[in-house]
Motif scaffolding. Structure first.
Motif, PDB file in Angstrom:
ATOM      1  N   LYS A   1       9.632   9.754   3.862  1.00  0.00           N
ATOM      2  CA  LYS A   1       8.846   8.580   4.255  1.00  0.00           C
ATOM      3  C   LYS A   1       7.540   9.046   4.891  1.00  0.00           C
ATOM      4  O   LYS A   1       7.540  10.060   5.575  1.00  0.00           O
ATOM      5  CB  LYS A   1       9.622   7.730   5.260  1.00  0.00           C
ATOM      6  N   PRO A   2       6.433   8.398   4.808  1.00  0.00           N
ATOM      7  CA  PRO A   2       6.306   7.150   4.040  1.00  0.00           C
ATOM      8  C   PRO A   2       6.091   7.417   2.542  1.00  0.00           C
ATOM      9  O   PRO A   2       5.421   8.370   2.184  1.00  0.00           O
ATOM     10  CB  PRO A   2       5.077   6.524   4.665  1.00  0.00           C
ATOM     11  N   VAL A   3       6.677   6.537   1.754  1.00  0.00           N
ATOM     12  CA  VAL A   3       6.543   6.674   0.299  1.00  0.00           C
ATOM     13  C   VAL A   3       5.624   5.552  -0.186  1.00  0.00           C
ATOM     14  O   VAL A   3       5.775   4.399   0.216  1.00  0.00           O
ATOM     15  CB  VAL A   3       7.919   6.570  -0.376  1.00  0.00           C
ATOM     16  N   SER A   4       4.685   5.923  -1.033  1.00  0.00           N
ATOM     17  CA  SER A   4       3.745   4.895  -1.495  1.00  0.00           C
ATOM     18  C   SER A   4       4.377   4.086  -2.645  1.00  0.00           C
ATOM     19  O   SER A   4       5.370   4.510  -3.234  1.00  0.00           O
ATOM     20  CB  SER A   4       2.442   5.548  -1.947  1.00  0.00           C
ATOM     21  N   ARG A   5       3.778   3.025  -2.944  1.00  0.00           N
ATOM     22  CA  ARG A   5       4.275   2.126  -3.993  1.00  0.00           C
ATOM     23  C   ARG A   5       4.362   2.866  -5.323  1.00  0.00           C
ATOM     24  O   ARG A   5       5.407   2.845  -5.972  1.00  0.00           O
ATOM     25  CB  ARG A   5       3.302   0.943  -4.109  1.00  0.00           C
TER      26      ARG A   5
ATOM     27  N   LEU B   1       7.046   5.536  -5.510  1.00  0.00           N
ATOM     28  CA  LEU B   1       8.377   4.952  -5.651  1.00  0.00           C
ATOM     29  C   LEU B   1       8.605   4.488  -7.100  1.00  0.00           C
ATOM     30  O   LEU B   1       9.650   4.770  -7.690  1.00  0.00           O
ATOM     31  CB  LEU B   1       8.529   3.776  -4.677  1.00  0.00           C
TER      32      LEU B   1
END
Lengths: 628, 123
Positions: free
Chosen positions: B108-112, B115
């Motif tokens: 995390k953080p994972v971008s759109r 993903l």
């Protein structure tokens, strides 16, 4: 006067004086004896001899008178009378001489007798002349002869008395001579004895204080200042002794002061050492323990008996020993890249971890020889604990940040991608600025995590040999476009083809990226950024040089601190942790990183890495090449 | 020909993440199942056999890694691809996750886009 008598010269003179006195005494005594002898001889010669002579003359005279009487008896009356009278004159002359020279008491009565006897003799002579010549012979034979022989006897008596006296006087003179000899010998012997005794006494009196002084000097030489010398003479030796005593006093005073000073200094240094709250260990050039403080005693379980023993005998810690032995090498290094930070050791017992920073320093004498090594163990257990807590805290906080950041970023992404409906341009602007900040926050969180991991040492380095040139090439490939856009000339130069280092390529790539990224941030159109590398010894030196705005000299050290931003840093995207992480990475590789700059002209970041394996020869060659 | 909608199970305790993820995935045309704790997540996984499971590791009641191991042990769920999305970026954690059979481990953080790309790799 007393002074002269008491002086050494006086004493010696006194000795001589005594001998002279004895000599004088003997001389005087001899003279007296000689005088007595000569007067005794005079008595014989003058007094008695004169009386004897008178007696002889008187006998001669009276015998001649007797002859004259015989002449008269023989008929020659006139001649006889004349001769008689002449001899009478002679007799009386000698008689008066004898009378003048009465020396013996008997002489007087003898002379009186002689006088009356001779007077009778003379009266009888007159009587003879009056007699008839025939009667004369008879008278002479019976009467006169008696008187004549009687008178002669008296004179003889006088002579013999004087002769006796003379013999007596001679005997007396003999006796005196004997006495004089004996007494002179006795007096001489007494004198010699006195001279010897007084000589011995005086020499003893002179020598004994010298002996005393000698033994005193020996004692003082052996530093025994307690015993004073007794001054029992008032001569030069006495003065010397009292001066010597003064000198002892001074010496003792000096010694006491020195000893006191030394003791004070010793106490002072011991007090200082014991009040140092960190363990302190002092070892000599042979690595034997010579001093330690209470803290050391507690930490290393030392006893007083370990003083003088080799350190490894007492403290079984090879690492500590090596640090102490190599302390000189480390301290002497002027080169920044060579200078290591103080090593840290875990000196705790069993499971109880106690971390110490080992600060070892060699103390040298004027000749540059190592006298002893002072090793201070700085307890950093608490610092390490705090550091760990801080890292944990940062790690936790970062993790906690990640989850909300994920949802925010994702939501904004969806909005921006119009997944949930159309948005206008104003909304789009707001969303993209929010996304930018999300990215910044994400970067910060990542950097913080990296840093805390690096600091806590929990990150494992994937160390292997790799070629520097390839890595640099690959790393800066991402920056070419950015550089081109800014019209900055980004290149690498003078990197030896075969220069390989022993390091984690990903981490080193990160460091190079960070440095190049920074350089790009502070350069403008027309500037140059160049990356170069050289090998010196077993180290590779990598340099990132730029002709940007430069760094203030007072900031050169601080830029490696966390969150440090120089005044001219207008960047919005940097976390302020990049250089701090870079430093952590390089330090983890046993290297060093530093910056040099000339304000407004250039900046140069240099870091060192260990070269890979047996590449030294190649490296040297390469170094020469770069020099060309 | 009816194209069966692919099912994705989200096991995640963070409501906001669940909200964002499920919205995104639904928009992308997936059927989305959600579980807010480990036990519930395991139950749903065993019951409905989703096409993909997106798993958080730090979740209440049952640890994400235990869920993963359990799923991989059981025959009928062993084939379900699992992608871990965790805030934990420790190397150990990543290694453990992959060793236990996860297809991938995203931090995390994972971008759109990240993903979406990841999901498309597996279904």
């Amino acid at each position: 006067m007393r002074k002269i008598v008491n002086s050494l010269a006086g004493k010696i003179f006194l000795g001589y004086f005594l001998i002279i006195l004895i000599l004088l005494l003997v001389v005087v005594w001899a003279i007296i004896n000689f005088n007595q002898l000569s007067s005794a001889i005079n008595n014989i010669m003058e007094e008695n001899y004169r009386s004897i002579q008178a007696s002889e003359q008187m006998i001669e005279a009276i015998e001649r008178q007797d002859s004259a009487i015989l002449l008269i008896i023989g008929g020659q009356g006139q001649d006889g009378i004349q001769a008689f009278r002449r001899q009478e004159q002679e007799f009386l002359k000698w008689y008066s001489r004898a009378e003048d020279n009465i020396t013996i008491p008997e002489e007087e009565s003898i002379l009186e007798n002689l006088n009356s006897s001779y007077t009778e003799y003379l009266l009888n002579f007159d009587h003879i002349r009056e007699l008839q010549p025939d009667q004369r012979q008879e008278y002479y034979n019976y009467e006169y002869m008696n008187i004549f022989t009687g008178t002669k006897e008296i004179i003889r008596e006088l002579r013999s008395v004087n002769q006796d006296t003379m013999i007596q006087a001679q005997q007396e003179a003999d006796m005196r001579a004997v006495n004089a000899r004996v007494s002179t010998v006795i007096i001489s012997i007494i004198g010699i004895i006195i001279a010897v005794i007084s000589g011995l006494y005086l020499s003893k009196k002179i020598i004994s204080p010298v002996r005393l002084l000698q033994s005193g000097i020996k004692k003082v030489a052996a530093k025994n200042f307690n015993q004073k010398l007794t001054v029992n003479s008032s001569d030069e030796i006495g003065e010397l002794t009292s001066e010597f005593n003064k000198m002892i006093d001074k010496l003792q005073e000096y010694e006491n002061v020195n000893v006191r000073k030394l003791l004070e200094e010793k106490e002072k240094s011991e007090a200082i050492v014991n009040h140092i709250s960190s363990p302190l260990l002092v070892t000599d050039s042979e690595n034997r323990i010579i001093m330690f403080n209470q803290e050391s005693k507690n930490l290393l379980k030392l006893t007083e008996s370990v003083i003088g023993k080799h350190i490894l005998e007492v403290i079984n810690n090879k690492k500590l020993f090596e640090i102490i032995v190599n302390s000189e090498k480390n301290n002497n290094t002027e080169n920044r890249a060579e200078k290591k930070e103080a090593p840290i050791l875990n000196l705790g017992q069993e499971s109880d971890d106690r971390f110490f920073k080992v600060l070892s320093n060699q103390v040298k004498n004027n000749q540059g020889e190592t006298k002893f090594t002072v090793t201070l163990l700085e307890d950093i257990t608490r610092l390490k604990e705090i550091d760990r807590l801080k890292s944990d805290f940062i790690s936790t906080v970062s993790h906690e940040f990640r989850t909300p950041l994920t949802s925010i970023t994702m939501a904004l992404n969806m909005l921006a991608a119009e997944d949930v409906g159309d948005i206008n341009s104003e909304q789009q602007e707001l969303i993209s600025s929010s996304l930018e900040d999300c990215e910044r926050l994400t970067n910060l969180v990542e950097d913080l995590l990296d840093l805390s991991r690096m600091e806590s040492g929990s990150i494992e380095l994937d160390i292997r040999p790799f070629n520097i040139k390839n890595l640099v090439e690959k790393t800066i490939s991402h920056f070419h476009e950015q550089a081109k856009n800014k019209s900055v000339n980004l290149e690498f130069e003078n990197i030896p083809e075969k220069l390989a280092v022993q390091a984690d390529p990903n981490k080193i790539s990160w460091v190079i990226s960070n440095l190049v990224g920074n350089a790009l941030r502070y350069t403008s159109a027309g500037d140059k950024i160049s990356i170069s590398a050289v090998q010196r010894g077993s180290k590779a030196y990598l340099e990132v040089f730029d002709t940007g705005m430069g760094i203030k000299s007072e900031h050169l050290e601080k830029i490696f601190d966390k969150f440090f931003r120089s005044d001219n840093n207008t960047s919005e995207t940097g976390s302020g942790l990049g250089l701090a992480i870079a430093k952590e990475i390089i330090t983890a590789h046993q290297g060093r990183i530093w910056a040099e700059s000339s304000r407004g002209e250039w900046t140069k970041f240099t870091f060192t890495l260990p070269t890979a394996g047996n590449r030294k020869k190649d490296g040297d060659k390469n170094e020469n090449n770069t020099a060309d | 020909m009816v194209i069966r909608m692919k099912t994705i199970l989200l096991i995640e305790d963070e409501k906001n993440i669940l909200l964002v993820y499920s919205k995104l995935l639904k928009k992308a045309g997936y059927r989305v199942l959600t579980a807010e704790n480990g036990i519930k997540g395991l139950e749903i996984a065993q019951e409905s056999k989703p096409d993909l499971i997106i798993l958080d590791l730090l979740i209440p009641k049952l640890d994400g890694l235990v869920i993963l191991e359990t799923l991989k042990e059981e025959e009928n769920t062993a084939d379900i691809p699992v992608v871990i999305i965790s805030a934990n970026s420790n190397q150990d954690s990543i290694e453990n996750g992959l060793k236990a059979g996860a297809e991938n481990y995203l931090v995390k953080p994972v971008s759109r886009n990240e993903l979406m790309l990841e999901i498309k790799k597996h279904i």
